[in-house]
Enzyme design. Structure first.
Site, short mmCIF file in Angstrom:
data_model
loop_
_atom_site.label_atom_id
_atom_site.label_comp_id
_atom_site.label_asym_id
_atom_site.label_seq_id
_atom_site.Cartn_x
_atom_site.Cartn_y
_atom_site.Cartn_z
N ASP A 290 0.85 -1.17 0.00
CA ASP A 290 0.00 0.00 0.00
C ASP A 290 0.90 1.23 0.00
OD1 ASP A 290 -2.25 1.62 0.05
OD2 ASP A 290 -3.24 0.51 1.64
N TRP A 291 0.29 2.37 -0.01
CA TRP A 291 0.91 3.68 -0.21
C TRP A 291 2.11 3.91 0.71
CZ3 TRP A 291 -0.33 7.10 -3.99
CH2 TRP A 291 0.10 8.41 -3.87
#
Length: 729
Positions: A290-291
């Site tokens: 994820d980010w």
């Protein structure tokens, strides 16, 4: 060609390509960057947002394998279809000029439709899709979303969320399919099957991504990206099964939990990412971070002593692709780790092969232009009709005293409250923008609740409220107007949010909303309470005084019209709660609780229970019959039940089959949903429904942390009836 032959053909292509790749090209394939890295300044508003020199650098020098997001972080927003097609074509053309011509896979958060393409069909969010209890609608949502994503020139959808929604404070609860394992598995699997079909390479299909593996949705304090404490048995009983269902449905990618479970960040958890996901579930696709979460193993979690160590930990744990996202730091660090022998080349090859496999299966190597034409594939009348049906079936009628609803089309109505005249509050985050809060960007042809009510009645409709959620409502004016109307539609709830921006300290409604409600009730006028929002904010005081309560959650772009259809009787409501709606802020008990949670002074006493939802007709289930009084291990059990519309109007009813293991070596829930069917019946019509319980339905995670089925007595409950059977050795 058989499926086995097709898989072998892909594998031959993967291995042949892998053999030609340099180490630099391999590491590049594992690198995913945000669009802003290749964007001109203010790319979200530029006619051509791609900076050719930056794109050339990303693909030629860094060999980037994936790009994500809409132009252009932090101000990313939905783009016109034509602009998407042009910019993705530039990326495809640039990739075709690289040495090996490996295509970029472009990922986007299309979580309730093609959310970053202007005028796309935007469905109810997942929590509301779950309220339909209609997997066929979820399947159609997947079909339509994939089609509109592909028509936009995009390749890969970061959906569905298969986290289980059992912590109502969590600001991403609405992205889940609710608190029940079976419901979440059924709705998510249907979405994946619709989105991907039988051939990922088909022009109108696209790969999905299971989010956020695993435990992300259960933070102890309710705040996004904070620790969860989940024992191994609970993990395997409640949190892993929806992901396992997603893997079985064919999802080829998985996004990793941004937070941590039991002190181990998701991106460092080899036990989850490798031992369980691959070793036990048999997942053969690729995982994506994820980010910015790999570098956060160093910057935030303090698990790694340097960014370099963070990359090593994540890759060796089983992360195949890094959503870096703003630079090429991951590329440099992993390249050095591989050159120094600290990350084996075999691990690099493994990750890259997984990525290439998905690209081949998705048809990206054969496709050098957008997969679909706009005409006939984007915002069609047929898709809009499916969306309207989904919104109608998502609305939950929770209370209807003295048959307050449906309303007369001649009634004079005061509409007030902060959610009455906004589209954003019915759509939530990931809608046009990240937070979904730019009301001015919403399509003008869609109806707010107020506008839809005005269309449905020839009576007087007056609105007292602001133009934004935060606008102060003149309570004295609202009270004065209420006295001159037959009834009040009071629209309360939440502003839009997602992720950490949506963290709250309490499920209580804003005090100003309570003040408005109390003042309206003092007029003595009948009140219909309508709520919109992603979480079950506490409405007990208001709901107890309202004559009718309509729970809207996030019904999407057609939500205003759908609620009005129900208020005025054009549609018979059929939504059911996919969560237990709490009575108070700290009274959080799911329906599938343990006996100790409803023993002596402990109670399961929500405001509205899981599965609750009223209709304008009445239904009765009867004749519950089990095929056998006893079965042996490994045997399925057939059962049947009658359902009848005993009222005066046609309607849809969801028949739910619950199972309870009476005594076991590990405490069992008081009941668990194991099957459901939604049927439409005319007045007086009766149908007999057939269900089947499998050994998996009877199983649980035993003392040795393995799934087991133990002999003994089981209870099956449908409606007011319960039947028993025994499992014998």
């Amino acid at each position: 060609m058989s499926a086995q032959e097709a898989n072998q053909a892909v594998e031959d292509q993967v291995q042949a390509l892998l053999a030609q790749m340099t180490l630099e090209e391999k590491v590049g394939q594992m690198t995913q960057i945000d669009f802003s890295v290749i964007s001109v300044a203010d790319g979200q508003d530029a006619e051509n947002p791609v900076d050719p020199a930056k794109l050339e650098e990303a693909l030629m020098q860094y060999h980037v394998g994936s790009i994500l997001n809409a132009p252009s972080t932090p101000n990313n927003k939905a783009q016109p279809l034509g602009k998407w097609r042009r910019l993705t074509q530039q990326i495809r053309d640039a990739a075709a000029r690289t040495r090996l011509k490996i295509p970029v896979i472009y990922g986007i958060d299309a979580i309730h439709g093609a959310t970053y393409t202007q005028n796309a069909v935007l469905f109810p969010q997942a929590i509301s899709m779950a309220a339909t209890f209609n997997p066929d609608l979820s399947y159609q949502e997947g079909e339509i979303t994939a089609r509109e994503v592909k028509a936009s020139g995009l390749d890969w959808n970061f959906a569905p969320v298969m986290d289980i929604g059992r912590q109502p404070l969590w600001p991403r609860l609405w992205e889940t399919y609710g608190e029940d394992v079976h419901l979440a598995s059924a709705m998510g699997s249907a979405y994946i099957r619709g989105h991907q079909g039988l051939d990922l390479a088909a022009a109108d299909k696209a790969p999905t991504c299971l989010k956020h593996y695993v435990g992300y949705s259960y933070p102890l304090n309710g705040k996004d990206r904070t620790p969860a404490w989940i024992g191994e048995r609970a993990l395997r009983e409640w949190f892993l099964p929806p992901f396992e269902a997603g893997v079985l449905a064919g999802a080829p990618t998985v996004m990793v939990n941004s937070a941590e479970v039991d002190g181990v960040p998701g991106h460092a958890n080899r036990h989850y990412l490798t031992d369980i996901l691959r070793g036990e579930m048999g997942f053969d696709g690729f995982t994506v971070s994820d980010w910015e979460d790999i570098i956060r193993l160093y910057s935030r979690d303090k698990l790694a002593d340097s960014p370099r160590e963070a990359v090593k930990i994540a890759v060796m744990a089983g992360v195949d692709m890094s959503m870096v996202p703003f630079d090429f730091s991951f590329y440099y660090l992993l390249l050095d780790l591989a050159q120094q022998g600290e990350v084996p080349l075999a691990r690099i090859d493994e990750a890259v092969a997984r990525i290439l496999r998905v690209k081949f299966r998705s048809g990206l190597f054969e496709r050098r232009e957008p997969a679909l034409a706009e005409d006939g594939h984007f915002a069609t009348a047929e898709a809009a009709a499916v969306n309207r049906q989904a919104a109608r079936e998502a609305i939950v009628l929770a209370k209807n005293d003295a048959r307050m609803l449906p309303l007369s089309k001649h009634a004079s109505v005061l509409v007030t409250g902060p959610t009455a005249n906004l589209l954003s509050v019915m759509n939530g985050g990931w809608t046009i923008t990240w937070q979904g809060n730019k009301e001015e960007l919403y399509p003008q042809d869609k109806l707010t609740l107020l506008e839809a009510i005005r269309q449905q009645t020839d009576g007087k409709v007056t609105y007292v409220g602001g133009k934004q959620f935060s606008d102060e409502i003149n309570i004295e004016h609202a009270v004065s107007e209420a006295r001159h109307h037959d009834l009040v539609v009071l629209a309360l709830g939440e502003k839009t949010y997602t992720e950490t921006e949506g963290n709250i300290d309490s499920l209580q409604l804003d005090p100003v909303q309570l003040q408005l409600a109390r003042a309206i009730f003092q007029t003595g006028k009948p009140v219909v309470l309508v709520t919109f929002g992603g979480r079950p904010r506490i409405i007990t005081e208001i709901a107890n005084q309202a004559q009718a309560v309509v729970l809207g959650f996030l019904p999407g772009m057609e939500g205003g019209a759908a609620v009005a259809d129900i208020l005025f009787g054009k549609v018979n409501p059929s939504g059911k709660l996919p969560i237990s709606y709490p009575r108070d802020t700290n009274d959080i008990t799911p329906y599938d609780h343990k006996p100790i949670e409803a023993y002596e002074s402990n109670q399961y006493r929500p405001l509205y229970p899981f599965g609750h939802g009223l209709s304008y007709t009445s239904f009765e289930t009867s004749g519950l019959r089990l095929a056998k009084p006893a079965i042996t291990a490994g045997e399925n059990l057939q059962l049947s039940v009658n359902v009848k519309n005993t009222g005066s109007v046609a309607g849809k009813e969801t028949v739910m089959v619950y199972l309870h293991d009476v005594a076991a070596s590990v405490t069992r829930p008081v009941k668990q949903l194991k099957a459901f069917k939604k049927v439409e019946l005319q007045p007086g019509e009766q149908r007999t429904l057939q269900f089947e319980l499998t050994p998996r339905d009877l199983s649980f995670i035993g003392l040795d942390m393995k799934r087991v089925v133990e002999p003994g007595e089981f209870h099956v409950t449908v409606g007011a009836e319960t039947a028993s059977f025994h499992l014998v050795n």
